[in-house]
Design a protein around this motif. Structure first.
Motif, PDB file in Angstrom:
ATOM      1  N   GLY A   1      38.758  34.421 -44.548  1.00 12.38           N
ATOM      2  CA  GLY A   1      38.347  35.360 -45.588  1.00 12.38           C
ATOM      3  C   GLY A   1      36.953  35.068 -46.119  1.00 12.38           C
ATOM      4  N   GLN A   2      36.082  34.562 -45.257  1.00 12.06           N
ATOM      5  CA  GLN A   2      34.738  34.174 -45.667  1.00 12.06           C
ATOM      6  C   GLN A   2      33.700  35.107 -45.062  1.00 12.06           C
ATOM      7  OE1 GLN A   2      34.629  30.128 -44.290  1.00 12.06           O
ATOM      8  NE2 GLN A   2      35.566  29.355 -46.160  1.00 12.06           N
ATOM      9  N   VAL A   3      32.723  35.468 -45.869  1.00 11.72           N
ATOM     10  CA  VAL A   3      31.640  36.347 -45.438  1.00 11.72           C
ATOM     11  C   VAL A   3      30.321  35.723 -45.871  1.00 11.72           C
ATOM     12  CG1 VAL A   3      30.633  38.645 -45.688  1.00 11.72           C
ATOM     13  CG2 VAL A   3      33.103  38.387 -45.718  1.00 11.72           C
ATOM     14  N   THR A   4      29.336  35.725 -44.974  1.00  6.59           N
ATOM     15  CA  THR A   4      27.980  35.278 -45.311  1.00  6.59           C
ATOM     16  C   THR A   4      27.060  36.483 -45.218  1.00  6.59           C
ATOM     17  OG1 THR A   4      28.373  33.061 -44.450  1.00  6.59           O
ATOM     18  CG2 THR A   4      26.072  33.719 -44.733  1.00  6.59           C
ATOM     19  N   VAL A   5      26.346  36.751 -46.315  1.00  5.43           N
ATOM     20  CA  VAL A   5      25.430  37.881 -46.398  1.00  5.43           C
ATOM     21  C   VAL A   5      24.028  37.327 -46.643  1.00  5.43           C
ATOM     22  CG1 VAL A   5      24.814  39.954 -47.706  1.00  5.43           C
ATOM     23  CG2 VAL A   5      27.216  39.377 -47.358  1.00  5.43           C
ATOM     24  N   ALA A   6      23.047  37.838 -45.909  1.00  9.26           N
ATOM     25  CA  ALA A   6      21.641  37.461 -46.145  1.00  9.26           C
ATOM     26  C   ALA A   6      20.940  38.654 -46.782  1.00  9.26           C
ATOM     27  CB  ALA A   6      20.960  37.091 -44.840  1.00  9.26           C
ATOM     28  N   ILE A   7      20.170  38.388 -47.828  1.00  5.66           N
ATOM     29  CA  ILE A   7      19.323  39.428 -48.402  1.00  5.66           C
ATOM     30  C   ILE A   7      17.886  39.063 -48.102  1.00  5.66           C
ATOM     31  CG2 ILE A   7      20.980  40.140 -50.166  1.00  5.66           C
ATOM     32  CD1 ILE A   7      19.366  38.620 -52.232  1.00  5.66           C
ATOM     33  N   GLY A   8      17.090  40.073 -47.792  1.00  2.00           N
ATOM     34  CA  GLY A   8      15.714  39.808 -47.392  1.00  2.00           C
ATOM     35  C   GLY A   8      14.794  40.926 -47.797  1.00  2.00           C
ATOM     36  N   GLY A   9      13.685  41.047 -47.100  1.00  2.00           N
ATOM     37  CA  GLY A   9      12.663  42.019 -47.470  1.00  2.00           C
ATOM     38  C   GLY A   9      12.136  41.695 -48.853  1.00  2.00           C
ATOM     39  N   ALA A  10      12.039  42.693 -49.707  1.00  3.00           N
ATOM     40  CA  ALA A  10      11.538  42.479 -51.061  1.00  3.00           C
ATOM     41  C   ALA A  10      12.448  41.554 -51.862  1.00  3.00           C
ATOM     42  CB  ALA A  10      11.381  43.812 -51.778  1.00  3.00           C
ATOM     43  N   CYS A  11      13.714  41.451 -51.488  1.00  2.00           N
ATOM     44  CA  CYS A  11      14.642  40.572 -52.209  1.00  2.00           C
ATOM     45  C   CYS A  11      14.223  39.110 -52.114  1.00  2.00           C
ATOM     46  CB  CYS A  11      16.054  40.695 -51.649  1.00  2.00           C
ATOM     47  SG  CYS A  11      16.848  42.261 -51.978  1.00  2.00           S
ATOM     48  N   SER A  12      13.559  38.744 -51.037  1.00  2.00           N
ATOM     49  CA  SER A  12      13.221  37.336 -50.843  1.00  2.00           C
ATOM     50  C   SER A  12      12.248  36.837 -51.899  1.00  2.00           C
ATOM     51  CB  SER A  12      12.650  37.099 -49.446  1.00  2.00           C
ATOM     52  OG  SER A  12      11.443  37.811 -49.285  1.00  2.00           O
ATOM     53  N   GLY A  13      11.511  37.730 -52.520  1.00  2.00           N
ATOM     54  CA  GLY A  13      10.576  37.302 -53.551  1.00  2.00           C
ATOM     55  C   GLY A  13      10.858  37.899 -54.916  1.00  2.00           C
ATOM     56  N   CYS A  14      11.948  38.611 -55.042  1.00  2.00           N
ATOM     57  CA  CYS A  14      12.265  39.293 -56.293  1.00  2.00           C
ATOM     58  C   CYS A  14      12.742  38.301 -57.343  1.00  2.00           C
ATOM     59  CB  CYS A  14      13.346  40.340 -56.033  1.00  2.00           C
ATOM     60  SG  CYS A  14      13.880  41.206 -57.513  1.00  2.00           S
TER      61      CYS A  14
END
Length: 108
Positions: A38-51
């Motif tokens: 029941g584990q999920v890994t989500v990556a956020i990127g683009g503008a999120c990386s510096g937000c």
């Protein structure tokens, strides 16, 4: 439920409940799904990386995704690096440690 089902549910949740990610030039990627655990890994990127509010968004996703998606017990959210990153990693570390993020309750 299949891994694809859990991944699809996670993608739907993020698309429908965290539209700010895409509206603000960010993106998300489901990196790993472990159906059995029941584990999920989500990556956020683009503008999120510096937000500046990315750490708050990450914490909110980690807390709220398991409440909203059947079969998810643990969520890990990471920042995507590499050429899609919008800011230097040293600045990201500083932002993650700012006290302002501790009690943030985003509207999603």
């Amino acid at each position: 439920m299949s891994t694809q089902g859990l991944e699809r549910q996670t993608r739907n949740y993020l698309s429908n409940n965290v539209p700010q990610i895409q509206q603000h030039g960010g993106n998300f990627e489901i990196r790993e799904v472990d159906e059995e655990a029941g584990q999920v890994t989500v990556a956020i990127g683009g503008a999120c990386s510096g937000c500046g509010i990315a750490p708050m968004t990450m914490k909110a996703i980690e807390h709220r995704l398991p409440e909203s998606v059947d079969g998810v017990s643990e969520v890990k959210v990471v920042r995507a690096g590499g050429p899609r990153a919008a800011v230097m990693p040293s600045k990201i570390d500083e932002m993650d440690e700012m006290e302002e993020y501790e009690d943030y309750d985003p509207p999603f």
